[in-house]
Design a protein around this motif. Structure first.
Motif, PDB file in Angstrom:
ATOM      1  N   LEU A   1      34.628   0.773  12.142  1.00 52.74           N
ATOM      2  CA  LEU A   1      34.875   2.179  11.866  1.00 52.74           C
ATOM      3  C   LEU A   1      36.101   2.352  10.969  1.00 52.74           C
ATOM      4  O   LEU A   1      36.111   3.190  10.058  1.00 52.74           O
ATOM      5  N   THR A   2      37.109   1.530  11.187  1.00 52.43           N
ATOM      6  CA  THR A   2      38.291   1.551  10.324  1.00 52.43           C
ATOM      7  C   THR A   2      37.898   1.153   8.901  1.00 52.43           C
ATOM      8  O   THR A   2      38.357   1.754   7.928  1.00 52.43           O
TER       9      THR A   2
ATOM     10  N   LYS B   1      27.756   9.422   7.454  1.00 53.44           N
ATOM     11  CA  LYS B   1      28.223  10.227   8.591  1.00 53.44           C
ATOM     12  C   LYS B   1      27.548   9.796   9.889  1.00 53.44           C
ATOM     13  O   LYS B   1      28.208   9.611  10.903  1.00 53.44           O
TER      14      LYS B   1
ATOM     15  N   SER C   1      37.493   6.434   1.780  1.00 53.16           N
ATOM     16  CA  SER C   1      38.681   6.931   1.065  1.00 53.16           C
ATOM     17  C   SER C   1      38.913   6.207  -0.262  1.00 53.16           C
ATOM     18  O   SER C   1      39.807   6.573  -1.011  1.00 53.16           O
TER      19      SER C   1
ATOM     20  N   SER D   1      36.063   4.060   7.289  1.00 52.47           N
ATOM     21  CA  SER D   1      37.032   5.088   6.897  1.00 52.47           C
ATOM     22  C   SER D   1      37.770   4.678   5.627  1.00 52.47           C
ATOM     23  O   SER D   1      37.965   5.480   4.708  1.00 52.47           O
ATOM     24  N   TRP D   2      38.171   3.412   5.563  1.00 50.12           N
ATOM     25  CA  TRP D   2      38.858   2.887   4.383  1.00 50.12           C
ATOM     26  C   TRP D   2      37.948   2.957   3.158  1.00 50.12           C
ATOM     27  O   TRP D   2      38.366   3.359   2.078  1.00 50.12           O
TER      28      TRP D   2
ATOM     29  N   ALA E   1      28.479   6.154  11.375  1.00 46.10           N
ATOM     30  CA  ALA E   1      29.778   5.917  12.008  1.00 46.10           C
ATOM     31  C   ALA E   1      29.648   5.598  13.495  1.00 46.10           C
ATOM     32  O   ALA E   1      30.537   4.985  14.076  1.00 46.10           O
TER      33      ALA E   1
END
Length: 92
Positions: free
Chosen positions: A11-12, A39, A19, A15-16, A42
């Protein structure tokens, strides 16, 4: 590594990746995933495994991700092995 910890790293990584304006389109093109897939993915261990598969394709990406998240360089691969489909293959 426990699957729960591996999911957190996945999940990290997701997210990375989201971005990262340069790398996200590459992931989307390579995986065929759209915004809705990202979405909903996740919460999917299988999707997070795919994110880690993508991330670990390039050592530079791994180093950037790990450096920005204070993780050891082997964390993405260790996490990947703990998620669905990540078991070690024995060809004999």
């Amino acid at each position: 590594m426990k699957p729960e910890n591996a999911e957190v790293i996945g999940l990290t990584a997701l997210s990375w990746l989201v971005s990262n304006d340069e790398l996200l389109p590459v992931f989307m093109g390579a995986s065929g995933a759209g915004e809705d897939d990202i979405k909903s993915g996740a919460t999917s261990p299988e999707f997070l495994a795919a994110v880690l598969d993508f991330l670990t394709m390039d050592d530079i990406w791994v180093k950037q991700f790990c450096d920005e998240n204070a993780l050891p360089y082997d964390a993405p691969m260790t996490a990947r092995q703990a998620l669905p489909g990540g078991g070690q293959v024995n060809w004999t």
